[in-house]
Design a protein around this motif. Structure first.
Motif, mmCIF file in Angstrom:
data_model
loop_
_atom_site.group_PDB
_atom_site.id
_atom_site.type_symbol
_atom_site.label_atom_id
_atom_site.label_comp_id
_atom_site.label_asym_id
_atom_site.label_seq_id
_atom_site.Cartn_x
_atom_site.Cartn_y
_atom_site.Cartn_z
ATOM 1 N N LYS C 145 -5.690 47.543 64.657
ATOM 2 C CA LYS C 145 -5.084 48.515 63.753
ATOM 3 C C LYS C 145 -3.666 48.865 64.235
ATOM 4 C CE LYS C 145 -5.931 52.982 61.493
ATOM 5 N NZ LYS C 145 -4.619 53.558 61.657
ATOM 6 N N PHE C 146 -3.572 49.079 65.549
ATOM 7 C CA PHE C 146 -2.259 49.434 66.112
ATOM 8 C C PHE C 146 -1.219 48.362 65.789
ATOM 9 C CE2 PHE C 146 0.756 48.964 69.662
ATOM 10 C CZ PHE C 146 1.400 50.185 69.567
ATOM 11 N N ASN C 147 -1.601 47.108 65.937
ATOM 12 C CA ASN C 147 -0.663 46.019 65.686
ATOM 13 C C ASN C 147 -0.222 45.970 64.225
ATOM 14 O OD1 ASN C 147 -0.147 43.860 68.009
ATOM 15 N ND2 ASN C 147 -2.107 44.870 68.381
ATOM 16 N N LEU C 148 -1.200 46.105 63.302
ATOM 17 C CA LEU C 148 -0.857 46.044 61.879
ATOM 18 C C LEU C 148 0.048 47.211 61.508
ATOM 19 C CD1 LEU C 148 -4.285 44.869 60.428
ATOM 20 C CD2 LEU C 148 -2.178 43.539 60.709
ATOM 21 N N ASP C 149 -0.250 48.391 62.085
ATOM 22 C CA ASP C 149 0.581 49.571 61.823
ATOM 23 C C ASP C 149 1.980 49.384 62.381
ATOM 24 O OD1 ASP C 149 -1.384 50.857 60.477
ATOM 25 O OD2 ASP C 149 -2.097 52.030 62.211
ATOM 26 N N LEU C 150 2.023 48.815 63.577
ATOM 27 C CA LEU C 150 3.328 48.644 64.251
ATOM 28 C C LEU C 150 4.246 47.735 63.429
ATOM 29 C CD1 LEU C 150 5.069 49.215 66.714
ATOM 30 C CD2 LEU C 150 4.013 47.267 67.856
ATOM 31 N N ILE C 151 3.678 46.642 62.920
ATOM 32 C CA ILE C 151 4.485 45.708 62.136
ATOM 33 C C ILE C 151 5.107 46.423 60.943
ATOM 34 C CG2 ILE C 151 4.401 43.647 60.688
ATOM 35 C CD1 ILE C 151 2.141 42.647 62.572
ATOM 36 N N ASN C 152 4.339 47.352 60.349
ATOM 37 C CA ASN C 152 4.831 48.044 59.159
ATOM 38 C C ASN C 152 5.566 49.335 59.475
ATOM 39 O OD1 ASN C 152 4.014 46.235 57.106
ATOM 40 N ND2 ASN C 152 1.891 46.826 57.517
ATOM 41 N N ASN C 153 5.687 49.673 60.765
ATOM 42 C CA ASN C 153 6.411 50.877 61.166
ATOM 43 C C ASN C 153 7.899 50.682 60.864
ATOM 44 O OD1 ASN C 153 7.733 52.936 62.467
ATOM 45 N ND2 ASN C 153 6.571 52.783 64.377
ATOM 46 N N PRO C 154 8.457 51.527 59.986
ATOM 47 C CA PRO C 154 9.866 51.318 59.597
ATOM 48 C C PRO C 154 10.835 51.395 60.777
ATOM 49 C CG PRO C 154 9.022 53.424 58.776
ATOM 50 C CD PRO C 154 7.837 52.664 59.293
ATOM 51 N N LYS C 155 10.421 52.066 61.854
ATOM 52 C CA LYS C 155 11.327 52.190 63.005
ATOM 53 C C LYS C 155 11.280 50.970 63.915
ATOM 54 C CE LYS C 155 10.102 56.472 64.215
ATOM 55 N NZ LYS C 155 9.960 57.641 65.082
ATOM 56 N N PHE C 156 10.291 50.111 63.700
ATOM 57 C CA PHE C 156 10.099 48.978 64.599
ATOM 58 C C PHE C 156 10.831 47.744 64.085
ATOM 59 C CE2 PHE C 156 7.396 45.309 65.962
ATOM 60 C CZ PHE C 156 7.737 45.357 67.296
ATOM 61 N N ALA C 157 11.555 47.085 64.979
ATOM 62 C CA ALA C 157 12.328 45.906 64.606
ATOM 63 C C ALA C 157 11.417 44.685 64.536
ATOM 64 C CB ALA C 157 13.467 45.672 65.582
ATOM 65 N N GLU C 165 2.849 43.517 54.909
ATOM 66 C CA GLU C 165 3.188 44.726 54.152
ATOM 67 C C GLU C 165 2.191 44.999 53.027
ATOM 68 O OE1 GLU C 165 7.113 43.564 53.321
ATOM 69 O OE2 GLU C 165 6.518 41.844 52.130
ATOM 70 N N LEU C 166 1.333 44.005 52.740
ATOM 71 C CA LEU C 166 0.328 44.187 51.686
ATOM 72 C C LEU C 166 -0.912 44.896 52.212
ATOM 73 C CD1 LEU C 166 0.568 40.573 50.226
ATOM 74 C CD2 LEU C 166 1.655 42.649 49.327
ATOM 75 N N VAL C 167 -1.017 45.013 53.544
ATOM 76 C CA VAL C 167 -2.240 45.564 54.145
ATOM 77 C C VAL C 167 -2.241 47.084 54.036
ATOM 78 C CG1 VAL C 167 -3.533 45.797 56.283
ATOM 79 C CG2 VAL C 167 -2.444 43.622 55.712
ATOM 80 N N HIS C 184 -2.403 43.076 46.893
ATOM 81 C CA HIS C 184 -2.824 42.057 45.932
ATOM 82 C C HIS C 184 -3.208 40.820 46.739
ATOM 83 C CE1 HIS C 184 1.006 39.921 46.417
ATOM 84 N NE2 HIS C 184 1.607 41.092 46.252
ATOM 85 N N ALA C 185 -3.910 39.930 46.055
ATOM 86 C CA ALA C 185 -4.423 38.760 46.763
ATOM 87 C C ALA C 185 -3.252 37.912 47.263
ATOM 88 C CB ALA C 185 -5.302 37.933 45.823
#
Lengths: 304, 316, 565, 341
Positions: C145-157, C165-167, C184-185
């Motif tokens: 969960k942490f990894n998926l959140d981190l990828i989508n964290n706007p502050k993270f490069a 971003e679909l998750v 979406h699929a």
């Protein structure tokens, strides 16, 4: 009015003496010294031959330096009429070497002209005005000298669109400081001479004094520095081309020929050997001439 | 003395600011940027690139970027590399030992050989040895370092197999001898130009020393020539050479860059080229500043040594 | 030398993830996922000799680029992933046949096992319970969960967000189970997850700025078969065997990634045995013949999905005319380029897709090197030679620049050959090569070039959907997001791309893409030259090595490598 | 003594009036650290009439040359006022001075350094024309050069030669030719003969006098040699440590010097036998450092007649005879003149 004075009005016994002084004694002394400098004469001859070869040579070789003969790649020297062999695209190496020399020498000369002029300008102004202007200019020179030349050159070269004019300019941009320093110190010394004061006394402007009176006294060191700058510029062109930032294909320069050759060092060493020898010969010649000129034009021997 | 030192250090600082300003301007005003090569990554939108640029602070006005960089520099923060996010100082100091190793060994060769050739040349002025040394030095100064490196690699690595073609050590070996084995080629190549320079200067300096009155006096007193030359002339002739060591630093550093490239030596030159092509601004700026510091420090040290060694030179 | 790296970057820039896409094409895209057993070390069983009882010896992998980024979610380059495979783990990985192998996951989620819902929106992933980070902390669903959140964290490069971003609605059900909903699929997502390497939550969650984690970057901690030892910048990276690894192996004590920037030196070191495996750029074509004769070395050409092209900026008057592009193709001496300059290694191609793709159209017209035909075409189209031999039509001269990454010697040779070819039909090409940081910036993306020589992998994600490169809505110069830098604008192709992207029926898609390849072959916004081939070399005594076209780095399974005794 | 007798009086016939001129140099004025002042010229006042020859005499280091250069505004004076031909030139910039330059000229002491070694004699002499008469045709310029060369006793053939081919005397002639090219009204000759052989000195001095007569110009003749100055000048000013200590007509000064320093200078002048010449033999000690001049009368440390009062204040120039001024508090002294030794 001075015309009202006649020669007979004053005793002139000491004025008569020089009637027999040999004409232009001054002009010949450095030249004689130069002619007796064996290495300098060798260098001059080599430069003459190089220039002649690169200017005339390409017409004498039965191959076009740009003609690609892809099925005849990497022909060793003396095979198929190619005295120096062919390169990775089957082009005649001798023809390329000569046209490359034309470019390398032209870049060297032009970079020298630009850097010597600019360096002289900066040096004259800094040396003549001294004070704040001079200090500011010389600190600028010092600052640029803090960079190892290659670093500076690469930083500049990495960011420009490489073409011959730009390469020449950036080489000049890294080669003018030495001239500026030499000229500045010369001018600063000359500036203290009475003849400078005499010119000022005549109401001469700063520009007149700098460029009409002082500069001609610094010409010796400038010529020496300029000659050595040609040598340096040829080397620098080779360096940046070697590091991949220089003259771009299909134009050949000695530097980029070497750059392309190192990949084939094991299989076609002649691709690297001939351009390398050409660079060494050209640079050595200019260094020899510069050295000879330094001895011949030694300021201490000549300035009154 | 203290005042002189202070003045010189202040002057050097002014120079440093100038150097960094020039470097920064050249780097940032040029086209292209550190993110260009990521633009083509699949799925990487231009909005993504813009977002990362903003996160890196690349979208702000240049003077502000410079000021930020410079004010951090003042408190010892040289920034972080764009490539591996490590502090620039750490990156530089990681590459420094390899370069120092190369430079010091080359300098050692240059000093030993150069001084010897110079002294012999001066003592036996106009002899065959002297002429050959002069011509040799001029040629050495004219040979492109990288080409000489290639020739050395071709001869000793490719043809004869005596020396490794590159790298600093064999992984898994790393013994002292292994290091030395790898060092021979690049050190010799880098030393070539330096030997030429040192021998030329040494010769001139020695000639100067020999022509001094007291040397002639000593000789006239019947002291053995060897003693006179070594004890008196050489000592005095070596003095100006201290300055040379300082002044030669930029040349040595530049030469190291080229040599490192040819011998795939993992030093600062290598780092500089890599950082340049990645547009890793903080590291390039750091390297420029660092080399300028090194050069300024070298000059200062040379002046000081010279002053300390020779009481005749007054520092005013 | 520098140029080798830049050459790499040039190719790199053309597409970071070449091989894995083919895997998707064969796997998920074709709807033919093959399940393998739960054990990761399956390859070992296939080997004749047996690995040592405990890790022995070291393996040195030679790279012509330097891995520098050790946070796998950050912006990084291809070469970094070789390290990731051994230092980190993803939920699953992919084998040479294109099969997914569970790694951190206990099994691959599918429709059949209920891991993915019918509509493809609901995901449920079960995780292994025996995985520990290198520092001993257990790996759990919270980490995922942490990894998926981190990828989508706007502050993270984050390097890439496509797919992630679909998750939405991530729920940690238990330490070994996690669920989420897709907006979406998105068929390629399983493949994307196969190269999404996970980082430890417990070491990174406390950072106030997710980009500022110097400790982790200097000493990365993962769940891979090897642990971090050290990095000697500019020289090498050393990893050591991890005794607590959840999969098979490792069988060597140390894994070393050695950075040798010069391809010739790299090859020499492979020759002398200093390097055990050459990756990424491989052995240069000119050394191939010699390398094949080396004792105790296995040298294999491996096809790559990159296609070498001449890209035309069709926004320019000179390239608007199809006759010009066609004539230039006729005048292109493909055979000489491939046989002479590339030593016959790559194979000629007519499509933008590699033959390995299921959508590849094998029936495209074959290229013909015919100068007369080229001249005739131009003359017929009204391009007549001027006094200097260069053709012109309506005041437009047939003169243009060609650009590529400066310092790429082999490409420069091809450029010069082209220059000569085209000069013969009255087209003047000037070479203007640029540093990579300039070439691939706005110059390329915003179509400021005239023509370019570039190697591109046109596939995006799992399939041949090349909307990004051929749709008229992907023209960067017109303010769109996309890489249609040739400014190719064909309504029929737009329609076909739309058709291919909106259906899941593989046969229907195949028809659309094959038709589309006919259009690109006819319109020639790119002149296809050849498909890339990489020559890789490995020591004969290295067992367990398995070339895998589906991953970035063939050290994907270095955990099973060992030295035959 | 009346106010009018002071040499500071505004004299319409004067070509040059100098009032309270001081020229100080800051020594050691560096970044960090205090500065010291060298008073090369200290509060000097005199005037020079049209067609007059004023001799300026003193030891080397007394500030004569500095004074000469200051009145020509080659340097910017620290304080005081310089009026040239009725124009206050004290604060003029280089540009403002430029049009005045042709009317004031300098002859240098050293003919070796005052001629540009890389210019031909022709170029050197033509320089004023090149600078001030830009439009002049080259042929006309060559004619003028030839005339000037002839005027100073050289030949026009010499125009193509370089200075180093000439002897010292010849060079000085070249310098003179250059300085008279623009027909100046004021000529400052700064030790014009001291670098020359004795045999040549007289020729140059005579040439100068000849030129003065022909051109009717004023001459400020600077020399350390009282005999030469006496031969040339109408009036003589004696300088010591930056100050004028005595100023008077030649006859008056030679017959009755009123300052002990002048007397000392006389003692150094060779009589008939040059081998007897021993300068400043009567003076004890060296010239004091101008950085720290003695209080009161600067000469008192070496003066055989010094009394304690000499240290009290700097003595002013006072009228001691007809147009004769001296700065010594011991007016009663009967000093030996040039003749009685």
């Amino acid at each position: 009015m001075s015309a009202t004075l006649r020669a007979g009005d004053v005793a002139m016994d000491d004025a008569v003496v020089l009637a027999d002084t040999p004409e232009s004694a001054r002009g010949s002394r450095p030249w004689q010294r130069f002619r007796h400098h064996r290495l300098a004469m060798f260098g001059s001859a080599a430069i003459f031959i190089l220039v002649l070869a690169t200017v005339v040579g390409p017409w004498l070789i039965p191959f076009d330096e740009l003609h690609i003969d892809i099925r005849n790649r990497f022909a060793p020297p003396l095979v198929g009429g190619h005295i120096f062999g062919t390169d990775q695209l089957g082009r005649d190496l001798a023809a390329r070497l000569l046209t490359a020399g034309r470019l390398s020498l032209a870049v060297g000369f032009s970079a020298m002209l630009i850097s010597a002029s600019f360096g002289t300008l900066i040096g004259v102004v800094a040396g003549y005005y001294g004070g704040l202007v001079g200090a500011a200019l010389m600190r600028f020179v010092d600052a640029i000298l803090c960079f190892p030349t290659i670093f500076l050159l690469l930083v500049l070269a990495a960011f420009i669109v490489p073409n011959v004019a730009m390469i020449t300019l950036i080489i000049a941009a890294t080669a003018w400081m030495e001239v500026a320093r030499i000229v500045a110190s010369q001018i600063a010394t000359l500036r203290e001479r009475d003849f400078t004061l005499a010119a000022e006394m005549l109401g001469a402007s700063g520009t007149y004094i700098m460029f009409n009176e002082l500069l001609r006294n610094a010409i010796g060191p400038i010529i020496v520095a300029a000659t050595l700058t040609v040598a340096r510029a040829i080397l620098l062109e080779a360096y940046i081309s070697f590091l991949g930032y220089g003259i771009q294909p299909p134009m050949a320069s000695w530097g980029n020929m070497l750059n392309n050759a190192q990949q084939y060092l094991g299989s076609a060493p002649w691709l690297a050997i001939f351009p390398g020898l050409a660079i060494t010969l050209a640079v050595t010649s200019f260094n020899f001439v510069g050295d000879g000129l330094r001895d011949a034009l030694d300021a201490r021997m000549d300035i009154g | 003395m203290a005042r002189y030192l202070l003045v010189r250090i202040l002057q050097s600082l002014v120079l440093l600011v100038l150097v960094s300003l020039i470097g920064f301007a050249v780097l940032h005003l040029a086209p292209g940027g550190p993110l260009a090569q990521f633009a083509l990554i699949p799925g990487m939108s231009q909005a993504d690139i813009a977002r990362i640029a903003a996160q890196m602070g690349l979208d702000r006005p240049l003077p502000i970027q410079y000021w930020e960089w410079f004010s951090r520099l003042l408190i010892g923060d040289w920034g972080h590399s764009y490539r591996d996010s490590q502090p620039v100082l750490a990156v530089i100091s990681a590459h420094l030992p390899a370069t120092l190793e190369l430079m010091i060994s080359a300098l050692f060769i240059a000093v030993v050989l150069g001084v010897w050739i110079g002294v012999m040349g001066a003592v036996r002025r106009y002899s065959v040895f002297d002429s050959l040394a002069t011509i040799g030095a001029m040629i050495a100064l004219s040979i492109p370092t990288f080409w000489f490196g290639l020739v050395v690699i071709y001869l000793f690595s490719v043809k004869l197999g005596w020396l490794p073609a590159g790298s600093r050590f064999t992984i898994g070996d790393g013994s002292f001898l292994d290091y030395v084995h790898h060092l021979i080629g690049p050190a010799l190549v880098l030393a070539l130009v330096e030997v030429a320079i040192w021998s030329r200067y040494m010769r001139a300096s020695m000639l100067d020393a020999i022509s001094q009155d007291y040397i002639r006096t000593a000789q006239a007193k019947g002291l053995p020539r060897r003693i006179v030359l070594l004890r008196h002339a050489l000592r005095n002739a070596l003095l100006p050479m201290i300055t040379l060591a300082g002044l030669e630093l930029p040349t040595l550093l530049g030469g190291a860059l080229v040599t490192e490239t040819v011998f795939t030596w993992p030093g600062m030159g290598r780092l500089f080229l890599d950082s340049l092509s990645y547009r890793d601004y903080p590291v390039v700026m750091g390297l420029l500043t660092f080399s300028a510091l090194l050069v300024l420090f070298g000059n200062l040290l040379a002046d000081l040594c010279c002053a300390l060694a020779d009481p005749r030179i007054r520092l005013t | 030398m520098t140029d080798t790296k830049r050459q790499k970057v040039g190719i790199l820039a053309a597409g970071l993830a070449p091989n894995r896409r083919r895997l998707m094409a064969m796997g998920l895209g074709a709807g033919a996922l093959v399940w393998s057993g739960p054990r990761l070390g399956w390859l070992v069983q296939a080997e004749a000799s047996t690995p040592p009882a405990k890790p022995t010896g070291q393996i040195i992998i030679g790279l012509s680029q330097e891995p520098t980024v050790f946070h796998p979610l950050r912006l990084h380059i291809e070469v970094d992933e070789g390290v990731y495979f051994n230092l980190f783990s993803a939920l699953w990985r992919v084998d040479p046949q294109g099969n997914f192998l569970p790694d951190l996951a206990a099994e691959i989620p599918t429709l059949a096992n209920g891991g993915i819902s019918e509509d493809g929106l609901q995901w449920r992933v079960k995780l292994r319970d025996n995985v520990k980070w290198h520092d001993g902390t257990p790996f759990t669903a919270d980490d995922v969960k942490f990894n998926l959140d981190l990828i989508n964290n706007p502050k993270f490069a984050a390097g890439r967000r496509a797919g992630h971003e679909l998750v939405k609605d991530i729920k940690v059900v238990s330490p070994t189970e996690i669920t989420w909903r897709m907006e979406h699929a998105y068929a390629p997502y399983p493949s994307i997850l196969s190269w999404t390497f996970l980082v430890p939550k417990h070491l990174l969650e406390k950072a106030s700025d997710p980009n500022n984690t110097p400790e982790f970057l200097a000493h990365p901690v993962g769940t891979g078969a090897f642990t971090w030892v050290e990095r000697v910048p500019g020289d090498h990276i050393a990893l050591a065997a991890y005794s607590g690894y959840h999969g098979g192996g490792p069988y060597v004590e140390r894994l070393i990634f050695k950075y040798v920037p010069d391809l010739t030196v790299l090859y020499t070191q492979f020759q002398t045995g200093e390097i055990d495996y050459i990756g990424i750029q491989g052995i240069t074509p000119d050394h191939y013949a010699e390398a094949k004769t080396l004792k105790d070395r296995v040298v294999t050409p491996v096809p790559q999905p990159f296609v070498e092209n001449i890209a035309f900026n069709t926004g320019l008057p000179v390239f608007k005319d199809r006759a010009v592009r066609e004539a230039l193709y006729y005048a292109l001496d493909k055979k000489s380029i491939i046989e002479q300059i590339y030593y016959g290694l790559p194979s000629p191609i007519e499509s933008f897709l590699p033959p390995q793709s299921w959508a590849f159209n094998p029936n495209l017209p074959k290229h013909e090197f015919n100068l007369e035909k080229a001249k005739q075409l131009l003359t017929d189209a009204g391009w007549v030679p001027g006094s200097d031999g260069v053709r012109a039509k309506d005041g437009v001269r047939l003169e243009f620049t060609n650009s590529t990454t400066a310092g790429n010697h082999v490409r420069e040779q091809a450029q010069q050959l082209l220059q000569q070819n085209w000069q013969e039909i009255g087209a003047k090409m000037n070479i203007s090569n640029l540093p990579p940081a300039v070439m691939w910036g706005d110059y390329w993306m915003k179509s400021k070039f005239e023509s370019a020589m570039v190697g591109i992998d046109f596939m995006v994600g799992p399939d041949p959907d090349a909307t990004d490169y051929f749709s008229s809505r992907s023209i960067g110069a017109k303010g769109n997001s996309g890489q249609n830098t040739t400014q190719y604008d064909n309504p029929e192709v737009d329609a076909l791309l739309q058709q291919g992207a909106s259906t899941v029926d593989v046969e229907k898609r195949k028809v659309a893409y094959q038709k589309m390849q006919e259009f690109t072959r006819r319109d020639l916004p790119y002149l296809p030259i050849f498909q890339y081939t990489m020559v890789q070399g490995v020591k004969g005594k290295l067992e367990g090595f398995a070339p895998n076209v589906n991953v970035q780095e063939n050290c994907w399974n270095a955990n099973t490598w060992y030295w035959a005794t | 003594m009346s106010h009018d007798d002071k040499p500071t009086a505004c004299d319409p016939s004067a070509i040059l009036e100098v009032t309270g001129l001081s020229q100080w140099y800051a020594i050691g004025a560096r970044f960090l650290g205090p500065a010291q002042h060298l008073r090369a010229v200290d509060n000097v006042t005199f005037s020079l009439a049209r067609q007059e020859v004023l001799g300026l005499v003193g030891e080397s280091g007394s500030g004569k040359s500095t004074l000469g250069r200051a009145v020509l505004r080659l340097i910017k004076p620290t304080s005081g006022r310089i009026v040239f031909e009725g124009q206050d030139v004290t604060h003029m910039s280089r540009g403002q001075l430029r049009p005045l330059r042709p009317r004031m000229q300098l002859i240098f002491q050293d003919p070796f350094t005052s001629l540009n070694p890389r210019m031909t004699v022709g170029e050197i002499i033509a320089a004023p024309l090149v600078i001030h008469q830009k439009g002049m045709k080259r042929r006309r310029r060559d004619e003028r050069v030839a005339e000037a060369l002839t005027a100073v006793g050289l030949s026009e053939r010499h125009a193509r030669r370089f200075p180093h081919e000439f002897s010292g005397g010849q060079r000085q002639r070249i310098g003179i030719a250059r300085s008279i090219m623009m027909e100046p009204r004021l000529l400052v000759a700064d030790e014009p003969v001291s670098a020359l052989d004795v045999s040549v000195q007289a020729q140059i001095v005579n040439l100068l006098l000849e030129i003065r007569r022909k051109l009717g110009l004023s001459l400020l003749f600077i020399s350390h040699d009282l005999a030469v100055v006496g031969h040339v000048s109408d009036r003589i000013a004696v300088m010591y440590l930056g100050r004028i200590v005595e100023i008077a007509g030649v006859r008056s000064l030679f017959e009755r010097p009123r300052h002990p320093y002048t007397e000392a200078l006389f003692s150094a002048v060779p009589d008939t036998d040059p081998t007897l010449r021993r300068e400043r033999v009567v003076l004890k000690g060296d010239l004091p450092s101008p950085l720290a001049p003695p209080s009161g009368c600067a000469f008192r440390t070496r003066c055989p007649y010094a009394i304690p009062a000499c240290a009290a204040a700097v003595p002013e120039l006072r009228v001691v005879g007809p147009a004769h001024f001296a700065a010594c508090i011991r007016e009663e002294l009967e000093l030996r003149s040039a003749g009685n030794r």
